[in-house]
Design an enzyme around this catalytic site. Sequence first.
Site, short mmCIF file in Angstrom:
data_model
loop_
_atom_site.label_atom_id
_atom_site.label_comp_id
_atom_site.label_asym_id
_atom_site.label_seq_id
_atom_site.Cartn_x
_atom_site.Cartn_y
_atom_site.Cartn_z
N SER A 10 0.83 -1.19 0.00
CA SER A 10 0.00 0.00 0.00
C SER A 10 0.88 1.26 0.00
CB SER A 10 -0.96 -0.05 1.19
OG SER A 10 -1.95 0.93 1.11
N ASP A 36 -9.65 -6.02 -3.49
CA ASP A 36 -9.09 -4.89 -2.73
C ASP A 36 -9.99 -3.68 -2.95
OD1 ASP A 36 -7.60 -2.79 -1.66
OD2 ASP A 36 -5.70 -3.66 -2.29
N HIS A 83 -7.38 -5.94 1.11
CA HIS A 83 -6.26 -5.02 1.25
C HIS A 83 -5.41 -5.42 2.45
CE1 HIS A 83 -4.16 -1.33 0.25
NE2 HIS A 83 -4.13 -1.02 1.53
#
Length: 335
Positions: free
Chosen positions: A44, A129, A161
């Site tokens: 991320s 996600d 995620h």
Amino acid sequence: MEKISILLTIFSCLLFISCLVHAQSQRLQRYNVNPSTVTVSGISAGAAMATQYHFAHSSEVFGVGMIAGLPYNCASGGLVAATMCMSLPNTVNVNNLISQANTHASNNMIDPTSNLRGDRVFIFHGTVDSTVLPASGRNVETMYRHFGGQIRSEFSIAASHGFPTHNFGAACSASSANTAWINNCAYRGAYQVLNYLYDDSLILPADNAAVPGNLITFDQAEFFNWNPSLSAMARDGFVYVPTACQYGAPCRLHIAFHGCLQSSANVGNTFALRAGYLETAEVNNIIVLFPQVIANLSNPNACFDWWGYLNMFFATRTGNQVLATHRMMSRILRG
């Protein structure tokens, strides 16, 4: 006056405890590392940081792995741009990002983009996600393909995620907010990343191969000109030094950047311990550096700076966090 005295006593105790905790950290050491083995990865915001670090220091970094990542400099327009990068990836103009990278290189703000040619690039993005939408992974792929990266992608797993492992975390497609943003996907994410970055040559580790005592807390503060909190960085970071590396064996270096809400202030050392890096590192003589971020008013979730909350140079060699990480890397390589 009694209340003031009590408050001062409490403050002194807290300060003493803080000093004790920091006193346990060690000075980061030099190890026998081949400089041509430096690679990076992240998840991320940490993946965005990994690609920033790769572009900024492409003469010294030879591969990158991104989990739920974003293309280089995608959020140069600030927080609104960051939201667009995550939520509306189909609107991202990758050609414009390529042009920005070339401009940064021509202005000597990052290393020449020609260095990226031939570097290994591993991209993982889960199909479910909902935080960074899966099309962002395709944007990363498009950008690195333009610069000649050797790409391996995994876009077929129904992962939410989080960092994918084969033995820890929430169910693969579920929220992993309660498991340090790690998902059990029956997939060895860290091994897959590292194995590809190191030419598909690594030994597959046993689940108990890591030596927890080899995860060292080190002093990050010495790598800043001022208090690291001014750069949203913690006083301490983590580095995993495999047993053989501690005794002078030739080793490799990997830098792993945590995601938002995965910092030591949020999850302790859970990300470092349970994401799967350490097992692979121990049996393959890979030192793993885990720099640590902290939250501040403009960064409440303890994310690495990928939208310029510190300053406009965040994605260049002079960006506060990029610069400090490079100093850490240089210490391990050169002392």
